[in-house]
Design a protein around this motif. Structure first.
Motif, short mmCIF file in Angstrom:
data_model
loop_
_atom_site.label_atom_id
_atom_site.label_comp_id
_atom_site.label_asym_id
_atom_site.label_seq_id
_atom_site.Cartn_x
_atom_site.Cartn_y
_atom_site.Cartn_z
N CYS A 100 -12.53 3.63 -2.39
CA CYS A 100 -13.27 2.74 -1.55
C CYS A 100 -12.51 1.37 -1.74
N ALA A 101 -11.61 0.98 -2.87
CA ALA A 101 -10.69 -0.21 -2.37
C ALA A 101 -9.69 0.11 -1.41
N GLY A 102 -9.18 1.24 -1.48
CA GLY A 102 -8.16 1.86 -0.48
C GLY A 102 -8.34 1.74 0.85
N PHE A 103 -9.47 2.37 1.08
CA PHE A 103 -10.11 2.45 2.47
C PHE A 103 -10.58 0.80 3.06
N ALA A 104 -11.22 0.29 2.15
CA ALA A 104 -11.69 -1.14 2.56
C ALA A 104 -10.39 -1.92 2.91
N THR A 105 -9.24 -1.62 2.44
CA THR A 105 -7.93 -2.25 2.92
C THR A 105 -7.54 -2.11 4.48
N LEU A 106 -8.08 -1.01 4.99
CA LEU A 106 -7.77 -0.60 6.18
C LEU A 106 -8.88 -1.03 7.21
N TRP A 362 -1.35 1.40 5.71
CA TRP A 362 -1.54 2.53 4.90
C TRP A 362 -0.84 2.18 3.58
N ARG A 363 0.23 1.64 3.47
CA ARG A 363 0.83 1.30 2.26
C ARG A 363 0.26 0.37 1.42
N ALA A 364 -0.31 -0.64 1.96
CA ALA A 364 -1.17 -1.68 1.10
C ALA A 364 -2.40 -1.06 0.75
N PHE A 405 -11.17 -7.83 -5.10
CA PHE A 405 -10.20 -8.48 -4.78
C PHE A 405 -8.92 -7.46 -4.50
N ALA A 406 -9.26 -6.25 -4.38
CA ALA A 406 -8.25 -5.62 -4.12
C ALA A 406 -7.65 -5.45 -2.54
N THR A 407 -8.56 -5.86 -1.66
CA THR A 407 -8.26 -5.90 -0.45
C THR A 407 -7.31 -7.27 0.13
N PHE A 408 -7.16 -8.14 -0.90
CA PHE A 408 -6.41 -9.19 -0.68
C PHE A 408 -5.29 -9.20 -1.26
N ARG A 521 9.28 -11.49 -3.62
CA ARG A 521 9.89 -10.38 -3.10
C ARG A 521 9.22 -9.42 -2.50
N ARG A 522 8.18 -9.09 -3.22
CA ARG A 522 7.12 -8.04 -2.48
C ARG A 522 6.55 -8.77 -1.26
N ALA A 523 6.12 -9.97 -1.14
CA ALA A 523 5.71 -10.50 -0.14
C ALA A 523 6.87 -10.54 1.09
N ALA A 524 7.97 -10.82 0.87
CA ALA A 524 9.10 -10.58 1.66
C ALA A 524 9.21 -9.01 2.34
N GLU A 525 9.16 -8.13 1.35
CA GLU A 525 9.49 -6.57 1.53
C GLU A 525 8.16 -6.05 2.73
N VAL A 526 7.11 -6.50 2.09
CA VAL A 526 5.84 -6.20 3.02
C VAL A 526 5.99 -6.88 4.30
N LEU A 527 6.34 -8.27 4.65
CA LEU A 527 6.60 -8.41 5.96
C LEU A 527 7.77 -7.77 6.92
N ARG A 528 8.83 -7.70 5.95
CA ARG A 528 10.03 -6.88 6.68
C ARG A 528 9.25 -5.73 6.97
N TYR A 529 8.74 -4.66 6.27
CA TYR A 529 8.27 -3.37 6.60
C TYR A 529 7.57 -3.68 7.81
N GLN A 530 6.58 -4.52 8.01
CA GLN A 530 5.75 -4.69 9.06
C GLN A 530 6.49 -4.99 10.40
N LEU A 531 7.57 -5.90 10.51
CA LEU A 531 8.59 -6.05 11.45
C LEU A 531 9.37 -4.87 12.01
N LYS A 532 9.57 -4.15 11.02
CA LYS A 532 10.61 -3.03 11.28
C LYS A 532 9.70 -1.96 11.96
N ARG A 533 8.47 -1.55 11.31
CA ARG A 533 7.47 -0.70 12.14
C ARG A 533 7.40 -1.13 13.57
N SER A 534 7.16 -2.43 13.91
CA SER A 534 6.91 -2.74 15.23
C SER A 534 8.16 -2.29 16.09
N LEU A 535 9.28 -2.77 15.47
CA LEU A 535 10.61 -2.41 16.00
C LEU A 535 10.75 -1.17 16.54
#
Length: 679
Positions: A100-106, A362-364, A405-408, A521-535
């Motif tokens: 439930c928490a995982g699908f709520a993130t989507l 899906w990673r989040a 708070f799992a979705t935050f 560091r995790r925040a930066a990794e998540v953001l880079r992953y999102q940007l690389k996925r778009s690229l």
């Protein structure tokens, strides 16, 4: 004033606190009159559902009902499958809550809340029935009755206290769009006037658009789908995102040319002065006609100057043309945005292709699901090892805080504030439990005492700095009162319940810090992953991404960067914002070059070079000099074509392409450095 929300609250805050307090006490009275076993859950539901706007309250109430029903069904099913097998039942419960928490993130808005509610409602019902599994159906129906009663009471009070919801919602939606357009025009004015903080203003505004788009869903509920104002509002916000991206591009154009011609400076100043008057025109003419007419006049003036500049063949004219093409595109998109705003007021038809949407991560979702399952398994282990009589309550509140708070993303700070709110609720419950209820059974006197503490929680809910703590306070304060028709909560029961509540919430905070925690560091990794996925989507061979898709992705990236920046040190925050902005700018200008190539304005060599830029950007070990060597020959060829061409329209496209390629060349080192960073 930090305590202004308490000593000098606004009238809207007072009315919100008053109506929610009355609704919760009414729900509690009805539950007592119906002789329900745990009537405090009805009052708790009122505070959980109550939101700042009627649309939010109605939406949350609807999805709470959906989540409650799903949790009821799941609890009955789990108890039926594992009635005498705790170490099959508890892992199955952990898996259910984790899913439930995982699908709520989507999802977003209160659809995600319905999913997490299905998780911890199942936990509350199932753990409440472990001592009497044969009564799980009755316990589930009782829990559903509390929820439905609380939602109905909150809805009725909202209708009484907030009449004419549809008309107010229309006016508030118009004012919200007007405020966003006012901020956007101010940011574009700063770009034209070459102010140092223009980029920061544009980034902050772009990072807020997705949240504003999400809020429009609640306006739709309040308006009751009458008219098409909501659809136009979605489109207008999408167009604002595009205008802001043009402003960012213009800012980079002005810094990438060798110099800004002196003859162009008065024109840019006049354009800035004209845009400064846009908010006043929007305020005086709610339909936006005057603002649109003035902006169209600016566009015509810009195009006229372009026609005068392009025939000249010198460095000043080329630099002026590069900047003017950026101004032209920006003002043209601003005109389209104002047309959409006017359509939202007049109800005229308009295309919806500019609407902002959210992408799934899906990673989040996997991380949130795993963390929630680990938390529940930990709580189940503690309960099994210690045989604590309050172990089921302890495990229940671990499920509540982890699922809630799992979705935050920054769960450490939010869950900690939630814990402190429960502490304040425990302190506030001392007076009703130890002083009032032992000496009188008068419900009216009880309401006077409890209503005071509920009013405090309602006022705190309206203050952004205390909203999370107040949400926890309003939820758990009725729970700790332990109301019943046949008796009251004694001191020992209150102490055991309070300890189980605080330990459960505290364990949730610790788990958020220990299991897949939020870190810079995790925040930066998540953001880079999102940007690389778009690229990567942009670099797919043979696929031409729609510019609106890229702007939509970039808006989400900027939203995440702005949100993360508040939790980081200033230098890291600046690096994150600058890197995100750079990648967005590179991608958007690559799309512009591809669009010009489709029109036949660019040679095939330029098209091939453009296609290779993004692929090279994604290669981790590629030296930057190799990428730069790809751009220089292309620029040289475009310069030669622009000088040789006699067709004004082709020269216009070539100047636009040169400007875009200069922007890519300027931003490429920053983009590469941010995407390749490992710390």
């Amino acid at each position: 004033m930090k305590l202004g929300w308490l000593f000098a609250p606004s009238i809207t805050s007072v009315m919100f606190a008053l109506r929610t307090t009355i609704a919760s006490l009414l729900a509690l009275a009805i539950a007592l009159w119906m002789e329900l076993g745990e009537p405090q859950w009805a009052a708790m539901t009122v505070w959980i559902v109550a939101q700042n706007s009627r649309g939010e309250s109605i939406s949350k109430g609807r999805w709470r009902l959906v989540g409650t029903v799903a949790g009821m069904v799941a609890a009955i099913a789990l108890m039926g499958m594992f009635p005498q097998y705790p170490w099959l039942f508890l892992p199955a419960l952990a898996i259910w809550v984790g899913l439930c928490a995982g699908f709520a993130t989507l999802t977003h808005n209160f659809r995600g809340y319905a999913l997490v509610l299905a998780g911890y409602t199942c936990t509350i019902i199932a753990l409440g029935a472990v001592k009497e599994p044969d009564n799980v159906f009755n316990i589930a129906m009782a829990r559903g009755t509390y929820i439905f009663l609380g939602v109905i009471c909150e809805t009725v009070m909202g209708m009484v206290f907030v009449p004419n919801v549809a008309d107010r919602a229309r006016e508030e939606l118009r004012k919200r769009l007007q405020a966003i357009l006012t901020k956007a025009s101010g940011a574009l004015t700063d770009v034209l006037n070459q102010k140092a903080n223009a980029t920061d203003t544009l980034c902050a505004l772009m990072g807020s658009l997705q949240a504003s788009s999400d809020q429009i869903e609640f306006s739709r509920i309040e308006i009751r789908s009458q008219g098409n104002e909501v659809e136009h509002a979605y489109v207008t916000l999408g167009l604002v995102a595009r205008v802001l991206s043009r402003g960012l591009g213009l800012k980079t154009r002005m810094t990438s040319v060798s110099h800004i011609p002196e003859a162009l400076l008065p024109f840019l100043h006049d354009m800035g002065v004209a845009l400064e008057g846009l908010p006043a025109r929007l305020e005086s003419d709610r339909r936006g006609i005057a603002a649109l007419v003035q902006t169209e006049a600016l566009l015509a003036e810009c195009r006229g100057r372009m026609q005068a500049v392009l025939p000249r063949d010198d460095e000043d004219s080329l630099n002026e043309g590069i900047i003017l093409t950026g101004v032209e595109v920006m003002i043209s998109d601003l005109c389209e945005t104002l047309r959409s705003y006017r359509a939202s007021v007049d109800g005229a038809p308009i295309s919806e292709r500019h609407r902002l949407t959210r992408n799934t991560d899906w990673r989040a979702a996997a991380r949130n699901g795993v963390r929630t399952m680990a938390a529940l398994l930990f709580g189940a282990y503690v309960w099994e090892v210690t045989a604590w009589p309050q172990g089921s309550v302890f495990l229940t509140f671990i499920a509540v805080v982890c699922a809630r708070f799992a979705t935050f993303e920054n769960t450490v700070l939010l869950s900690a504030a939630f814990f402190y709110g429960a502490v304040f609720a425990a302190l506030a419950s001392v007076i009703p439990v130890f002083v009032v209820m032992p000496v009188t059974a008068s419900y009216a006197f009880f309401c006077l005492t409890v209503g005071f503490f509920m009013m405090l929680g309602g006022l705190a809910t309206r203050n952004p700095g205390t909203a999370v703590m107040a949400a926890s306070y309003g939820t758990f304060f009725p729970f700790l009162l332990g109301m019943d028709n046949q008796g009251r909560m004694d001191e020992l029961s209150w102490l055991n319940t309070t300890i189980a509540l605080l330990l459960g919430l505290g364990a949730g905070v610790v788990i958020f810090r220990a299991v897949l925690p939020f870190t810079p560091r995790r925040a930066a990794e998540v953001l880079r992953y999102q940007l690389k996925r778009s690229l990567r989507r942009l670099a797919l061979p043979g696929v031409v991404m729609d510019e609106y898709v890229w702007i939509n992705d970039g808006t989400q990236s900027m939203e995440r960067a702005v949100r993360f920046a508040g939790s980081l040190e200033s230098d890291r925050a600046e690096e994150m914002l600058r890197g995100t902005l750079s990648v967005m700018t590179v991608g958007r200008n690559v799309l512009m070059l591809r669009k010009l190539a489709q029109h036949g304005s660019l040679p095939e060599t330029a098209v091939a070079a453009v296609d290779g830029l993004i692929r090279n950007l994604l290669r981790r070990k590629l030296p930057l000099t190799h990428t730069a060597a790809t751009i220089e020959p292309t620029l040289t060829e475009l310069y030669a074509l622009e000088r040789a061409s006699q067709d004004p329209s082709i020269r216009h496209d070539l100047v636009l392409a040169i400007g875009s390629l200069l922007i890519v060349q300027s931003e490429l080192p920053t983009s590469r450095a941010f995407l390749r960073a490992t710390t």
